[in-house]
Design an enzyme around this catalytic site. Structure first.
Site, PDB file in Angstrom:
ATOM      1  N   GLU A 309       0.809  -1.209   0.000  1.00 48.85           N
ATOM      2  CA  GLU A 309       0.000   0.000   0.000  1.00 48.85           C
ATOM      3  C   GLU A 309       0.851   1.272   0.000  1.00 48.85           C
ATOM      4  OE1 GLU A 309      -3.320  -0.416  -0.430  1.00 48.85           O
ATOM      5  OE2 GLU A 309      -3.014   1.659  -0.935  1.00 48.85           O
ATOM      6  N   ASP A 313       0.974   4.270  -2.929  1.00 50.74           N
ATOM      7  CA  ASP A 313       0.700   5.690  -2.672  1.00 50.74           C
ATOM      8  C   ASP A 313       1.858   6.578  -3.103  1.00 50.74           C
ATOM      9  OD1 ASP A 313      -1.676   4.881  -1.577  1.00 50.74           O
ATOM     10  OD2 ASP A 313      -1.064   5.148   0.501  1.00 50.74           O
ATOM     11  N   SER A 563      -7.895   3.248  -2.930  1.00 50.29           N
ATOM     12  CA  SER A 563      -6.596   3.632  -2.390  1.00 50.29           C
ATOM     13  C   SER A 563      -5.645   4.055  -3.495  1.00 50.29           C
ATOM     14  CB  SER A 563      -5.992   2.479  -1.604  1.00 50.29           C
ATOM     15  OG  SER A 563      -4.708   2.782  -1.165  1.00 50.29           O
TER      16      SER A 563
END
EC number: 3.4.14.10
Length: 648
Positions: A309, A313, A563
């Site tokens: 994750e 990002d 996300s």
């Protein structure tokens, strides 16, 4: 109990009763209708055990906060862009002297000596250590012990009461009805190598469910970038989709931050590997680390669950703002206890800070962490100046939290908006369902068999911008309309999260758009499974959230979810801020009043195809204009720059 003009559920019931030796009636302040999944009742708490009672004091002028934020954020306002200073915010909303004295007197009248009552330094909270027996008498409550399947114990009551003359001065009390909750990061927990089946991943990191990306291929596979954007999204695809040809130049005055929660951590070598493939100007660059409450870019725990994750990002956030713009990494919490959004807000605003100033030990990280290996330093309170744009991809089910908790946190986001800060949250990946596809039952509990829609928080807070997900359709190009994200992944289906809040009423900026959808485009025959009584709707806008290529442990992985779309929107808004700063103007701040205004009606690529199923239904449908699947649509960067440059 008083919380803004927002929450719909703060309709508290008067309960008149007699309790010796008091004869005053008390008002039901908060009530929990069910025990969360995984917990079981163990028995009454010991009468002489000590509870650290904390009373959250009501803030002044909260009922007018929507007016204040529209005054600086609506494009028709003569004060557009005249953001407040932190000092102005504190002066406007600090609890009044009357509030403090009313609560102190109530405690004193109930037998607590003045030496036991402590007002925190910034006057937002009152502390009191009380025995269970004293707390039960004061709050008309019964404290019980609950045990989790993991063996953890928790102290809670089912409800508590406050006298009518005191209730308007207290937002909520801890510990009371609140339970531990699971915070999730989007996207859904699943990943696979390109061209190969994968294994679902759903690792629970001590209360936080970490959901990560997926692979779009090994290094041996080749893709023709723009020709294959229906199979693999790269920065080049996103630039083509949204018109991102802008080169930032006001970078020294601009700022963009991405929040990550330890033990989630990016891998520097993966950042360079991604840069070599897709963004050469970020090779060798690193985000500026801002450690909050002991946050570290840990390297002991590795793999998709821990690195996927953060890699996603930062690789896309940094690539899209280019190597010219520094990106800040807010790394929160130690590897033992972790952290929450409140810990981030504490670092921004000392008046919100600390267990002696606001945190709930059942939800938030409490520092110093006394556990072996925990962060022993002082809690970060007012130590961080917030960036102009902040991207956060963690979220809760709104139903995991009490209305009091969500309302107080939402006010803090509103304060950031007043100061010119843009806060983005992922809308979720389960359509109209919540995390792990849980839906609501009539009694407020959550289960896989529920049929009531389960919105996410903080995306339902009216003072943040909620970001949904879209996709390039198979056999389509980046020059054709996208659809709502509807992807079959190894853990099931992934759908753009969206719907209607059960905690917050609809803000003025959104009323016309939502009414248009409900009147003209709501799916015929949709069961009344959502709050239809005029509540905050989300998402506000969307960006592509399917088939992103990221570097992970030296290979490339394909990832999905809101996300992915959230830091992309953050990067786009950062570039818009650059253009405004270059023109001698201020950052855009809280964007919702502007983007919903008529003057911005053509500034988004409208998404009219797709749905967000869940809870035994097809969910909502994408439609012309705003919809609860993709919001207003995806960014048209040249149009957005033009419109924001035209504003003061």
């Amino acid at each position: 109990m008083r919380f803004l003009t927002l929450p719909l559920v703060f309709l508290y019931i008067l309960r008149w009763a007699v309790a010796k030796p008091r004869i005053l009636p008390s008002l039901l302040h908060e009530k929990r209708n069910h025990v969360p999944p995984g917990w079981s009742h163990s028995g009454r708490h010991h009468a002489m055990a000590v509870l650290p009672l904390r009373f959250a004091l009501s803030q002044r002028n909260i009922h007018t906060i929507e007016h204040y934020i529209n005054d600086v954020a609506h494009p028709a306002s003569p004060n557009y862009g005249n953001h407040w200073t932190a000092t102005q915010v504190a002066e406007k909303f600090t609890p009044s002297h009357d509030t403090i004295e009313t609560v102190k007197t109530w405690l004193s009248d109930n037998g607590f000596g003045w030496d036991r009552i402590r007002v925190t330094n910034l006057q937002g909270w009152i502390e009191l250590n009380a025995t269970v027996q004293e707390a039960e008498k004061l709050l008309w409550a019964e404290y019980h012990v609950y045990k989790h399947a993991s063996g953890k114990e928790h102290i809670s009551c089912e409800s508590y009461h406050i006298p009518p003359h005191v209730a308007p001065h207290i937002d909520f009390v801890t510990p009371t009805v609140h339970f531990d909750v699971i915070v999730s990061r989007s996207p859904e927990a699943s990943h696979r190598k390109i061209g190969a089946s994968g294994t679902p991943i759903n690792t629970n990191m001590q209360g936080r469910s970490f959901n990560g990306p997926k692979t779009t291929g090994s290094n041996s596979e080749t893709f023709n970038q723009l020709d294959d954007c229906d199979q693999l999204i790269t920065p080049l695809c996103l630039r083509a989709l949204y018109g991102l040809g802008y080169k930032p130049r006001a970078t020294s005055n601009n700022s963009f931050a991405i929040a990550e929660f330890t033990p989630g951590a990016y891998v520097p070598s993966d950042l360079d590997n991604f840069g070599k493939a897709y963004a050469p100007d970020i090779v060798g660059k690193r985000p500026k680390l801002v450690s909050i409450d002991g946050g570290t870019v840990q390297a002991a725990l590795t793999g998709f669950d821990y690195n996927g994750e953060s890699n996603l990002d930062l690789q896309y956030g940094m690539a899209l703002v280019t190597g010219a713009q520094n990106v800040t990494l807010y790394q929160l919490g130690d590897s033992i206890q972790h952290a929450s959004d409140n810990n981030l807000l504490n670092a921004f605003d000392s008046s919100y800070c600390g267990f002696d100033g606001g945190d709930d030990p059942n939800i938030d990280g409490i520092y110093p962490d006394q556990a072996p290996g925990g962060y022993k330093g002082k809690e970060d309170c007012g130590t961080v100046k917030p960036a102009n744009v902040i991207s956060i991809s963690y979220y809760y089910n709104e139903a995991d939290l009490t209305p009091a908790y969500t309302a107080r946190q939402c006010v803090e986001f509103a304060k950031l908006g007043l100061m010119g800060i843009t806060v983005l949250f992922a809308s979720g990946d389960n359509g109209v369902a919540g995390l792990i596809n849980a839906c609501l039952n009539p009694d407020g509990s959550q289960s896989a068999n529920g049929r009531l829609f389960n919105p996410s928080f903080p995306g339902t807070c009216p003072y943040v911008t909620s970001v949904g997900a879209t996709q390039v359709n198979v056999n389509s190009t980046v020059y054709q309309p996208e659809s709502a994200c509807e992807q079959l992944i190894s853990s099931g289906f992934l759908y753009s999260g969206g719907g209607f809040s059960n905690h917050f009423s609809i803000p003025d900026y959104q009323k016309d758009a939502v009414q248009n959808y409900l009147k003209n485009y709501l799916t015929p025959g949709l069961p009344l499974s959502y709050n239809s009584t005029g509540s905050r709707a989300h998402p506000d806008l969307s960006a592509n959230g399917a088939k992103y290529a990221i570097s992970l442990q030296g290979n490339f992985t394909r990832v999905y979810g809101t996300s992915a779309s959230t830091p992309v929107v953050g990067a786009i808004l950062t570039l818009i801020n650059d253009a405004r700063l270059l023109a001698g103007k201020k950052p855009i701040g809280f964007i919702n009043p502007a983007i919903y205004s008529p003057s911005f009606s053509d500034a988004f690529h409208d998404v009219t195809n797709g749905t967000n199923p869940g809870c035994g239904t097809l969910g909502f449908n994408a439609a012309k204009g705003w919809d609860p699947v993709t919001g207003l649509g995806t960014p048209n960067f040249p149009k957005l720059v033009e419109k924001w440059l035209a504003l003061p």
